[in-house]
Design a protein around this motif. Sequence first.
Motif, PDB file in Angstrom:
ATOM      1  N   PHE B  58      -3.628  12.743  31.782  1.00  0.00           N
ATOM      2  CA  PHE B  58      -3.752  14.023  31.088  1.00  0.00           C
ATOM      3  C   PHE B  58      -5.201  14.483  31.058  1.00  0.00           C
ATOM      4  O   PHE B  58      -6.117  13.674  30.915  1.00  0.00           O
ATOM      5  CB  PHE B  58      -3.242  13.904  29.653  1.00  0.00           C
ATOM      6  N   HIS B  59      -5.371  15.788  31.168  1.00  0.00           N
ATOM      7  CA  HIS B  59      -6.708  16.378  31.082  1.00  0.00           C
ATOM      8  C   HIS B  59      -7.201  16.255  29.640  1.00  0.00           C
ATOM      9  O   HIS B  59      -6.398  16.328  28.705  1.00  0.00           O
ATOM     10  CB  HIS B  59      -6.648  17.847  31.491  1.00  0.00           C
ATOM     11  N   THR B  60      -8.514  16.095  29.494  1.00  0.00           N
ATOM     12  CA  THR B  60      -9.040  15.939  28.123  1.00  0.00           C
ATOM     13  C   THR B  60      -8.784  17.185  27.272  1.00  0.00           C
ATOM     14  O   THR B  60      -8.757  17.104  26.053  1.00  0.00           O
ATOM     15  CB  THR B  60     -10.539  15.608  28.144  1.00  0.00           C
ATOM     16  N   ASP B  61      -8.584  18.328  27.918  1.00  0.00           N
ATOM     17  CA  ASP B  61      -8.271  19.531  27.149  1.00  0.00           C
ATOM     18  C   ASP B  61      -6.884  19.435  26.497  1.00  0.00           C
ATOM     19  O   ASP B  61      -6.588  20.161  25.548  1.00  0.00           O
ATOM     20  CB  ASP B  61      -8.361  20.767  28.045  1.00  0.00           C
ATOM     21  N   SER B  62      -6.050  18.505  27.020  1.00  0.00           N
ATOM     22  CA  SER B  62      -4.719  18.322  26.411  1.00  0.00           C
ATOM     23  C   SER B  62      -4.832  17.913  24.952  1.00  0.00           C
ATOM     24  O   SER B  62      -3.950  18.207  24.149  1.00  0.00           O
ATOM     25  CB  SER B  62      -3.931  17.238  27.151  1.00  0.00           C
ATOM     26  N   LEU B  63      -5.919  17.219  24.615  1.00  0.00           N
ATOM     27  CA  LEU B  63      -6.159  16.819  23.220  1.00  0.00           C
ATOM     28  C   LEU B  63      -6.040  18.013  22.296  1.00  0.00           C
ATOM     29  O   LEU B  63      -5.336  17.987  21.292  1.00  0.00           O
ATOM     30  CB  LEU B  63      -7.594  16.303  23.076  1.00  0.00           C
TER      31      LEU B  63
END
Lengths: 313, 106
Positions: B58-63
Motif C-alpha cells: 500500500f502507498h503511504t498515502d493510504s494511511l
Amino acid sequence: MEFKDYYEVLGVKREATQDEIKKGYRKLARKFHPDVSKAADAEVRFKELGEAYEVLKDPEKRVAYDQLGANWQNGQDFRPPPDWDGGFEYSGRGGGQPDEAAFSDFFESLFGRRGSADHGYSAPRAQGEDHHAKVFIDLEDAYLGAERTLTLSSPELDSDGHVRMKERTLKVRIPKGVRSGQHIRLAGQGNPGAGSGSAGDLYLQIEFNPHSIYRVEERDVYLDLPVAPWEAALGAAVKAPTPEGAVDLKIPENSRQGRKLRLKGKGIPGKKPGDLYVILRIELPPVSSEEDKELYRKMAREMAFNPRIKLGV
Amino acid sequence: MIKKEHLPVLEGLVLEEEYSLTLRQLCRICTVQSEHILELVEEGIIEPRGAGREQYRFHTDSLRRVQVSCRLQRDLGVNLAGVALALDLLDEIEQLRNRIGFKTGD
C-alpha cells in the motif's frame, strides 16, 4: 462552568423528536467535520456537536438534561443542582465517538467522566496502540527544519482501573524537506502497552499552514510576483522573495501577464528538490498627478496597441 | 514534571511516498481489521500494488485515506460508496483551492 445548550448546538427545538435530533446532528456534523471543513473552528464545533449528540440521542440522558429546566442560556454560569444525582456510570468509547474528544466540564459534572476500563484492551499483555496526530508547520519549516513541542493525550488506566486521559509533552524534530501529507513515524511513542507489551508508535501527519504569499503543490512552490508594466515590457532585474530569503530575478523583455519563471531546485528541498515558480502579475500604476496622466496620454498617442484585437473590435 | 526546554528532541522517520506498506502494517498503524482494509480496496478507495492480500503493498498515502474513511463512516454514517465519493471530491477541492491560492481564515 458554562452551561451548554445542547439543543442550540444541534440547531433543534427542545421538543425535537429523536429523529430530528439525529438529522440536526448529521447535518451540522457534515458541515463541521474536521476532515471536510477548512473552517478554523471546525474541530471545536465538531467536538461540541459530538457532546450535544451524546446527551440528546440517549433518551435517558436527555431526560436528565431536560430536568435542569429550559431557563438556562448557553454560556451562563452553571453549577449542578445540589440534589443532582449523576446516576450515570458512563462507559463511553463504544462506537460513534470522536477520537479522544474530552467532553466539557459541564458534561462531566452531569454525567461523569467518559471512558471505562472495559473496552477490549484488558489483556494482561497487549501491544500499545499506534497514536496519530496532525502537526501544522509553516512552509519555511520545510526548508529549514524545525522543532515542535506537542501535547498529546492518551488513555491510561489509573489505580482504580478507570481510564483517564493523560497528557504528555513531546519535543519532535521536523526534518527539512518534509511535505504536506507526509507522515513521520516515532517508534515507541504511541500509547503505552499493557503489562510487558511494547508501546505503539506515534505517527505525525504533516500539514502546511496556509501561507500568505506562497502556494504549494507537491514539491513545487508558487509565488505571484507583482511587476510594473515597464519591468515586464523592458525586462528588469528585481528582488523576489523565496522561503529561504530574497533572490535577484531577471524578468525577460516583453513578459506577459501570468508568465511563469522557474527557479529550478528552489522548491521544497530533498533528494529530488521541487522548483519555485514565479508568476508575473502586472500591476497598473495608479494615476495621481497631472504628470502621471501625461505619461499615459503619451502612450495612448504613440503606441499602436489595441487590447481588444482578439475580440475583433 | 520535566520542563519543556529540557525535553529530549525526538527524531522521527519520514515515510517516503511509495508503495511500501503490507496489509498487516497498514492494519496495525490504522488500528483496523484487515477485512475493513480489503473492503476499502474492493471499493477502490485505496489501491495497492501486487496480486492478492499477501503481496499487497500500500502507498503511504493510504494511511490518510483509511483514517479519513474510518472517521467519515463513524462520524457521519456514510457508507463506503459515499466515502469513496467524498474522498475524491475532497481531493479535487484541495487541488482547486491550491490553484486559486485559497487561504483559510480570511
